[in-house]
Scaffold this active site. Structure first.
Site, PDB file in Angstrom:
ATOM      1  N   TRP A 473       0.879  -1.191   0.000  1.00 20.78           N
ATOM      2  CA  TRP A 473       0.000   0.000   0.000  1.00 20.78           C
ATOM      3  C   TRP A 473       0.908   1.230   0.000  1.00 20.78           C
ATOM      4  O   TRP A 473       1.465   1.598   1.025  1.00 20.78           O
ATOM      5  CB  TRP A 473      -0.895  -0.044   1.227  1.00 20.78           C
ATOM      6  CG  TRP A 473      -1.864   1.088   1.374  1.00 20.78           C
ATOM      7  CD1 TRP A 473      -1.599   2.429   1.416  1.00 20.78           C
ATOM      8  CD2 TRP A 473      -3.288   0.982   1.527  1.00 20.78           C
ATOM      9  NE1 TRP A 473      -2.751   3.153   1.582  1.00 20.78           N
ATOM     10  CE2 TRP A 473      -3.809   2.295   1.660  1.00 20.78           C
ATOM     11  CE3 TRP A 473      -4.183  -0.101   1.582  1.00 20.78           C
ATOM     12  CZ2 TRP A 473      -5.166   2.551   1.840  1.00 20.78           C
ATOM     13  CZ3 TRP A 473      -5.537   0.157   1.771  1.00 20.78           C
ATOM     14  CH2 TRP A 473      -6.021   1.467   1.893  1.00 20.78           C
ATOM     15  N   ASP A 474       1.018   1.870  -1.150  1.00 21.04           N
ATOM     16  CA  ASP A 474       1.979   2.964  -1.326  1.00 21.04           C
ATOM     17  C   ASP A 474       1.270   4.319  -1.182  1.00 21.04           C
ATOM     18  O   ASP A 474       0.029   4.407  -1.230  1.00 21.04           O
ATOM     19  CB  ASP A 474       2.603   2.829  -2.724  1.00 21.04           C
ATOM     20  CG  ASP A 474       3.973   3.467  -2.837  1.00 21.04           C
ATOM     21  OD1 ASP A 474       4.361   4.228  -1.938  1.00 21.04           O
ATOM     22  OD2 ASP A 474       4.653   3.206  -3.851  1.00 21.04           O
ATOM     23  N   MET A 475       2.040   5.389  -1.053  1.00 16.50           N
ATOM     24  CA  MET A 475       1.503   6.758  -0.919  1.00 16.50           C
ATOM     25  C   MET A 475       2.637   7.709  -1.287  1.00 16.50           C
ATOM     26  O   MET A 475       3.606   7.808  -0.563  1.00 16.50           O
ATOM     27  CB  MET A 475       1.069   6.945   0.542  1.00 16.50           C
ATOM     28  CG  MET A 475       0.242   8.137   0.841  1.00 16.50           C
ATOM     29  SD  MET A 475       1.247   9.557   1.336  1.00 16.50           S
ATOM     30  CE  MET A 475      -0.011  10.622   1.966  1.00 16.50           C
ATOM     31  N   CYS A 519       3.894   1.665   2.627  1.00 19.53           N
ATOM     32  CA  CYS A 519       5.016   2.294   1.924  1.00 19.53           C
ATOM     33  C   CYS A 519       4.616   3.736   1.666  1.00 19.53           C
ATOM     34  O   CYS A 519       3.432   4.028   1.508  1.00 19.53           O
ATOM     35  CB  CYS A 519       5.198   1.536   0.599  1.00 19.53           C
ATOM     36  SG  CYS A 519       6.438   2.242  -0.490  1.00 19.53           S
ATOM     37  N   ASP A 541      13.353   3.857  -0.164  1.00 19.03           N
ATOM     38  CA  ASP A 541      13.629   3.616  -1.580  1.00 19.03           C
ATOM     39  C   ASP A 541      15.116   3.470  -1.843  1.00 19.03           C
ATOM     40  O   ASP A 541      15.507   3.165  -2.964  1.00 19.03           O
ATOM     41  CB  ASP A 541      13.065   4.760  -2.432  1.00 19.03           C
ATOM     42  CG  ASP A 541      11.611   4.515  -2.773  1.00 19.03           C
ATOM     43  OD1 ASP A 541      11.138   3.382  -2.609  1.00 19.03           O
ATOM     44  OD2 ASP A 541      10.931   5.471  -3.197  1.00 19.03           O
TER      45      ASP A 541
HETATM   46  C1  DGJ Z   1       7.537   4.247  -4.296  1.00 22.75           C
HETATM   47  C2  DGJ Z   1       7.935   2.978  -3.604  1.00 22.75           C
HETATM   48  O1  DGJ Z   1       8.708   3.267  -2.486  1.00 22.75           O
HETATM   49  C3  DGJ Z   1       8.667   2.079  -4.584  1.00 22.75           C
HETATM   50  O2  DGJ Z   1       9.096   0.920  -3.922  1.00 22.75           O
HETATM   51  C4  DGJ Z   1       7.756   1.747  -5.729  1.00 22.75           C
HETATM   52  O3  DGJ Z   1       6.672   0.983  -5.274  1.00 22.75           O
HETATM   53  C5  DGJ Z   1       7.272   3.024  -6.382  1.00 22.75           C
HETATM   54  N1  DGJ Z   1       6.708   3.929  -5.434  1.00 22.75           N
HETATM   55  C6  DGJ Z   1       6.246   2.718  -7.451  1.00 22.75           C
HETATM   56  O4  DGJ Z   1       5.703   3.836  -7.981  1.00 22.75           O
END
Ligand code: DGJ
Length: 719
Positions: A473-475, A519, A541
């Site tokens: 689950w990203d942001m 994330c 990252d």
């Molecule tokens: C940011 C995340 O930290 C990365 O690992 C990856 O999922 C990218 N976004 C994808 O857009």
């Protein structure tokens, strides 16, 4: 565990190792207020600690109020230091006075906080909670302060419920969670950072000014973590007094440490008042987030170990809390947006051969997203890349013996998306102003119930459509133009968080078998709030092994290894262009939830063999790294060598890595000072070491010479 001494008018919260004392203080007019004269190592009983409090004779020009350790310091009552509560009345006056009513309750266990993440109990005997009622005699604003003491953790949890029991509307301009006062001067330790270099410990010496960390970004942020410790100036990793305060909150927070000329230090933690103006109509209530306070008399490691165990076992939830976490392969750094079914299968087939357990398909599988400029919100598989759909891909991967996982960024909306074309008002925006894009995207207005419902529905539909066992689950951007067509500005930042928590709660409860990892542009929202819903978080990252030493070391100040995603990536590394040995990359990543993030199908046969060995080794030791006791031994911020250890009942795992080599250097010697007394440990050569010798003489690590080298040693416990 919680007693009230009538004669001394004080409450004593203790588990036999730590104590907190709250006293009722009557002023000359007979009005009662609550102060906290002591928190720290356990004291046998609720002694008369009022002698510790300053008296009028010390208050010269200014009032005594700014010297007293109030449990709930309020605005405009002669307490000029950072306060915890301010309720503006209809005339705009800020005066807030909180008088103790004499009502209190002591309950076994720990009540949940409505709509908010919090630590919890599994049996009533695990904790006791004291609730104290205070009321403003004029506005009738009522505060219920709640303090929990845990039986098995040297920690207290604190939060406040505010209710307007009057008949006039009030506006909360400040609603903090905890105030802590300590006599004397204290170093402040906090975790600073930015994108790709999160959570570096910074120790700031005492100063006659307010030391403050905060976020107004709509996320806890890369820059400051919602945590601060007060350390005695002579405290170290293993010795000395340390108080850690961690907010169980993922949004805009503030922690300030104020020291005055009278040598008293006040820490206040809670929602950031800069973004708060909350309308509290008659009858309305407001719940503050929880703050967790840990006391350690054995330095910073002692504090960290308490946070680790509490957060791993009584903050994280769900079936994955105690399960061994799968070894994963993520395609982000392998392919970025450029993949299709066959390319993914090629990586997955090699992954299966080496024993990897989970394949994670990252960004770019939906809408028509070939780069980061479109489709967020349109959670429909892209049939150009996945002609047979998501289900077929997941099944093909399952057929190789791997679980299948998927990336989402549910809080976002791309201007180039069907969702935006249908609902241009669903994003945070201020009518008449331009909408600033971050990573070419806008943020959904999660304060609105219909937007929350959309997110819950869209993610749930995808999860139900295919055998998906994991979600990332990203942001990826922070707030700007924080406006809404529905929600008032002063409520929006916090209502966004309540909406987000509702979405996370609904989705994670509906899919309990799915392992969720959060994330935010790497580790931009690595906090205790999110860990309540998702037991692991992508640490950063930056996947370079040398950078990761600092990242994992700094993160461990508060968060357990079981919360940290840690992947081996390709060389030269994509963020810093450094080339490090695969052995080192693997051994560093073993310090967290282990995985790979590179094109496995493009590795040499020798590297594939080493990867196979790494995977097999992690399967043997991961119970210890994910659930054992973690200890920091040598800091990457202080020298070229970093070292840490993990231990459980069966084994002790020692890790050391060197950044840069120098002539005539000696191997590092690790002194292991927190092993169980009398324990015996057998090394790989069959030599048996006593806990006393490992603490005194130490263990000589066979760290190979040269730059970027590392080593791991496993000792078995024989007694
Ligand atoms: C940011 C995340 O930290 C990365 O690992 C990856 O999922 C990218 N976004 C994808 O857009």
């Amino acid at each position: 565990m919680i007693t009230f001494d009538e004669a001394l008018s004080c409450f004593h919260l203790t588990n036999g190792r730590v104590s907190m004392v709250i006293s009722v203080l009557k002023d000359d007019a007979g009005v009662s207020e609550l102060v906290m004269p002591y928190v720290g190592a356990a004291i046998p009983s609720c002694e008369d600690l009022n002698a510790l409090l300053p008296t009028e004779e010390f208050a010269s020009f200014d009032s005594l109020r700014q010297l007293l350790p109030y449990c709930l310091p309020t605005e405009d009552r002669g307490d000029y230091r950072p306060t915890m509560l301010c309720a503006e009345d209809e005339q705009g006056f800020l005066t807030t006075e909180m008088v103790y009513t004499g009502e209190y309750t002591v309950t076994d266990g720990k009540p949940a906080l409505p709509g908010l993440p919090a630590t919890y109990c599994e049996a009533p005997g695990e904790a006791q909670t004291l609730t104290l009622t205070l009321r403003d005699p004029v506005t009738k604003l009522t505060a219920r302060l709640s303090y929990t003491v845990f039986a098995e953790h040297d920690a207290f949890a604190a939060s406040v419920t505010l209710t307007n029991e009057g008949d006039r509307t009030l506006y909360l301009r400040n609603a903090g969670s905890l105030a802590l006062h300590l006599p004397g001067r204290w170093d402040m330790l906090h975790l600073e950072g930015s994108w790709a270099r999160e959570r570096r410990p910074e120790r700031v010496a005492p100063a006659l000014l307010t030391r403050q960390i905060e976020s107004v970004r709509g996320a806890s942020g890369h820059e400051h973590n919602p945590f601060a410790a007060l350390m005695a100036p002579d405290a170290t990793e293993f010795d000395g007094r340390v108080y850690g305060v961690s907010l169980v909150y993922s949004g805009d927070f503030r922690i300030c440490v104020d020291e005055n000329a009278e040598d008293s230090t006040r820490l206040v933690a809670g929602i950031n008042p800069r973004v708060l103006r909350w309308r509290l109509a008659p009858g309305g209530s407001f719940q503050t987030p929880e703050a967790v306070l840990v006391y350690s008399g054995s330095g910073l490691n002692g504090m960290s170990q308490t946070f680790h165990r509490l957060y791993r076992t009584r903050l994280a939830r769900g079936p994955w809390r105690d399960r061994e976490r799968p070894i994963l392969i993520n395609n982000w750094e392998a392919t970025y947006f450029n993949f299709d079914h066959e390319k993914i299968m090629k990586i997955a087939r090699t992954a299966a051969r080496v024993g990897i357990e989970l394949f994670v398909l990252d960004d770019g599988w939906f809408g028509h997203r070939d780069m980061d400029d479109s489709s967020l919100g349109d959670w429909v598989p892209d049939t150009r890349k996945l002609p047979r759909g998501l289900k077929a891909l997941a099944e093909d991967i399952n057929a190789l013996g791997l679980r299948f996982g998927l990336w989402f960024e549910p809080e976002m909306i791309s201007p180039d998306s069907d969702l935006y074309r249908a609902h241009p008002d669903w994003c945070l925006h201020v009518a008449g102003r331009r909408r600033t894009e971050g990573r070419r995207q806008l943020i959904l207005d999660l304060s609105r119930a219909e937007v929350q419902d959309y997110v819950i529905g869209a993610v749930s539909r995808v999860l139900a459509s295919a055998p998906i066992g994991y979600v990332k689950w990203d942001m990826n951007r922070n707030f700007t133009e924080v406006g809404s067509t529905v929600t008032p500005g002063g409520e929006l930042h916090h209502r966004y968080m309540l909406g987000l928590y509702r979405c996370m709660d609904a989705i994670t409860s509906a899919f309990p078998e799915v392992l969720f990892e959060s994330c935010s542009g790497g580790g931009g929202r690595f906090d205790a709030g999110i860990l309540y819903y998702m037991p692991q978080t992508w640490t950063s990252d930056d996947t370079d092994a040398m950078e990761r030493l600092k990242l994992q070391y700094g993160t461990s100040i508060v968060y357990p290894a079981s919360a940290m995603g840690a992947h081996v990536s390709a060389v030269p590394n994509h963020q810093v262009l450094r080339t490090t040995p695969l052995n080192t990359r693997g051994q560093v990543a073993m310090g967290g939830n282990f995985g790979y993030e590179l094109d496995l199908s493009a590795q040499t046969p020798e590297d594939i063999e080493l990867i196979r060995q790494q995977v097999a080794f992690v399967k043997q030791i991961r119970r210890t790294t994910q659930q054992g006791v973690f200890t920091r031994l040598m800091s990457p911020f202080e020298g070229e060598v970093t070292a840490w250890s993990f231990r459980d009942e069966e084994r002790l795992l020692l890790f050391a890595a060197r950044r840069m080599s120098f002539p005539k250097e000696q191997p590092p010697v690790l002194r292991l000072r927190d092993l169980p007394e009398g324990s015996l440990w057998r090394d790989e050569q069959g030599r048996v070491h006593t806990a006393a010798s490992l603490a005194g003489a130490g263990f000589v690590m066979p760290l190979p010479r040269g730059d970027f080298q590392s080593t791991v040693v496993v000792l078995e416990r024989v007694k």
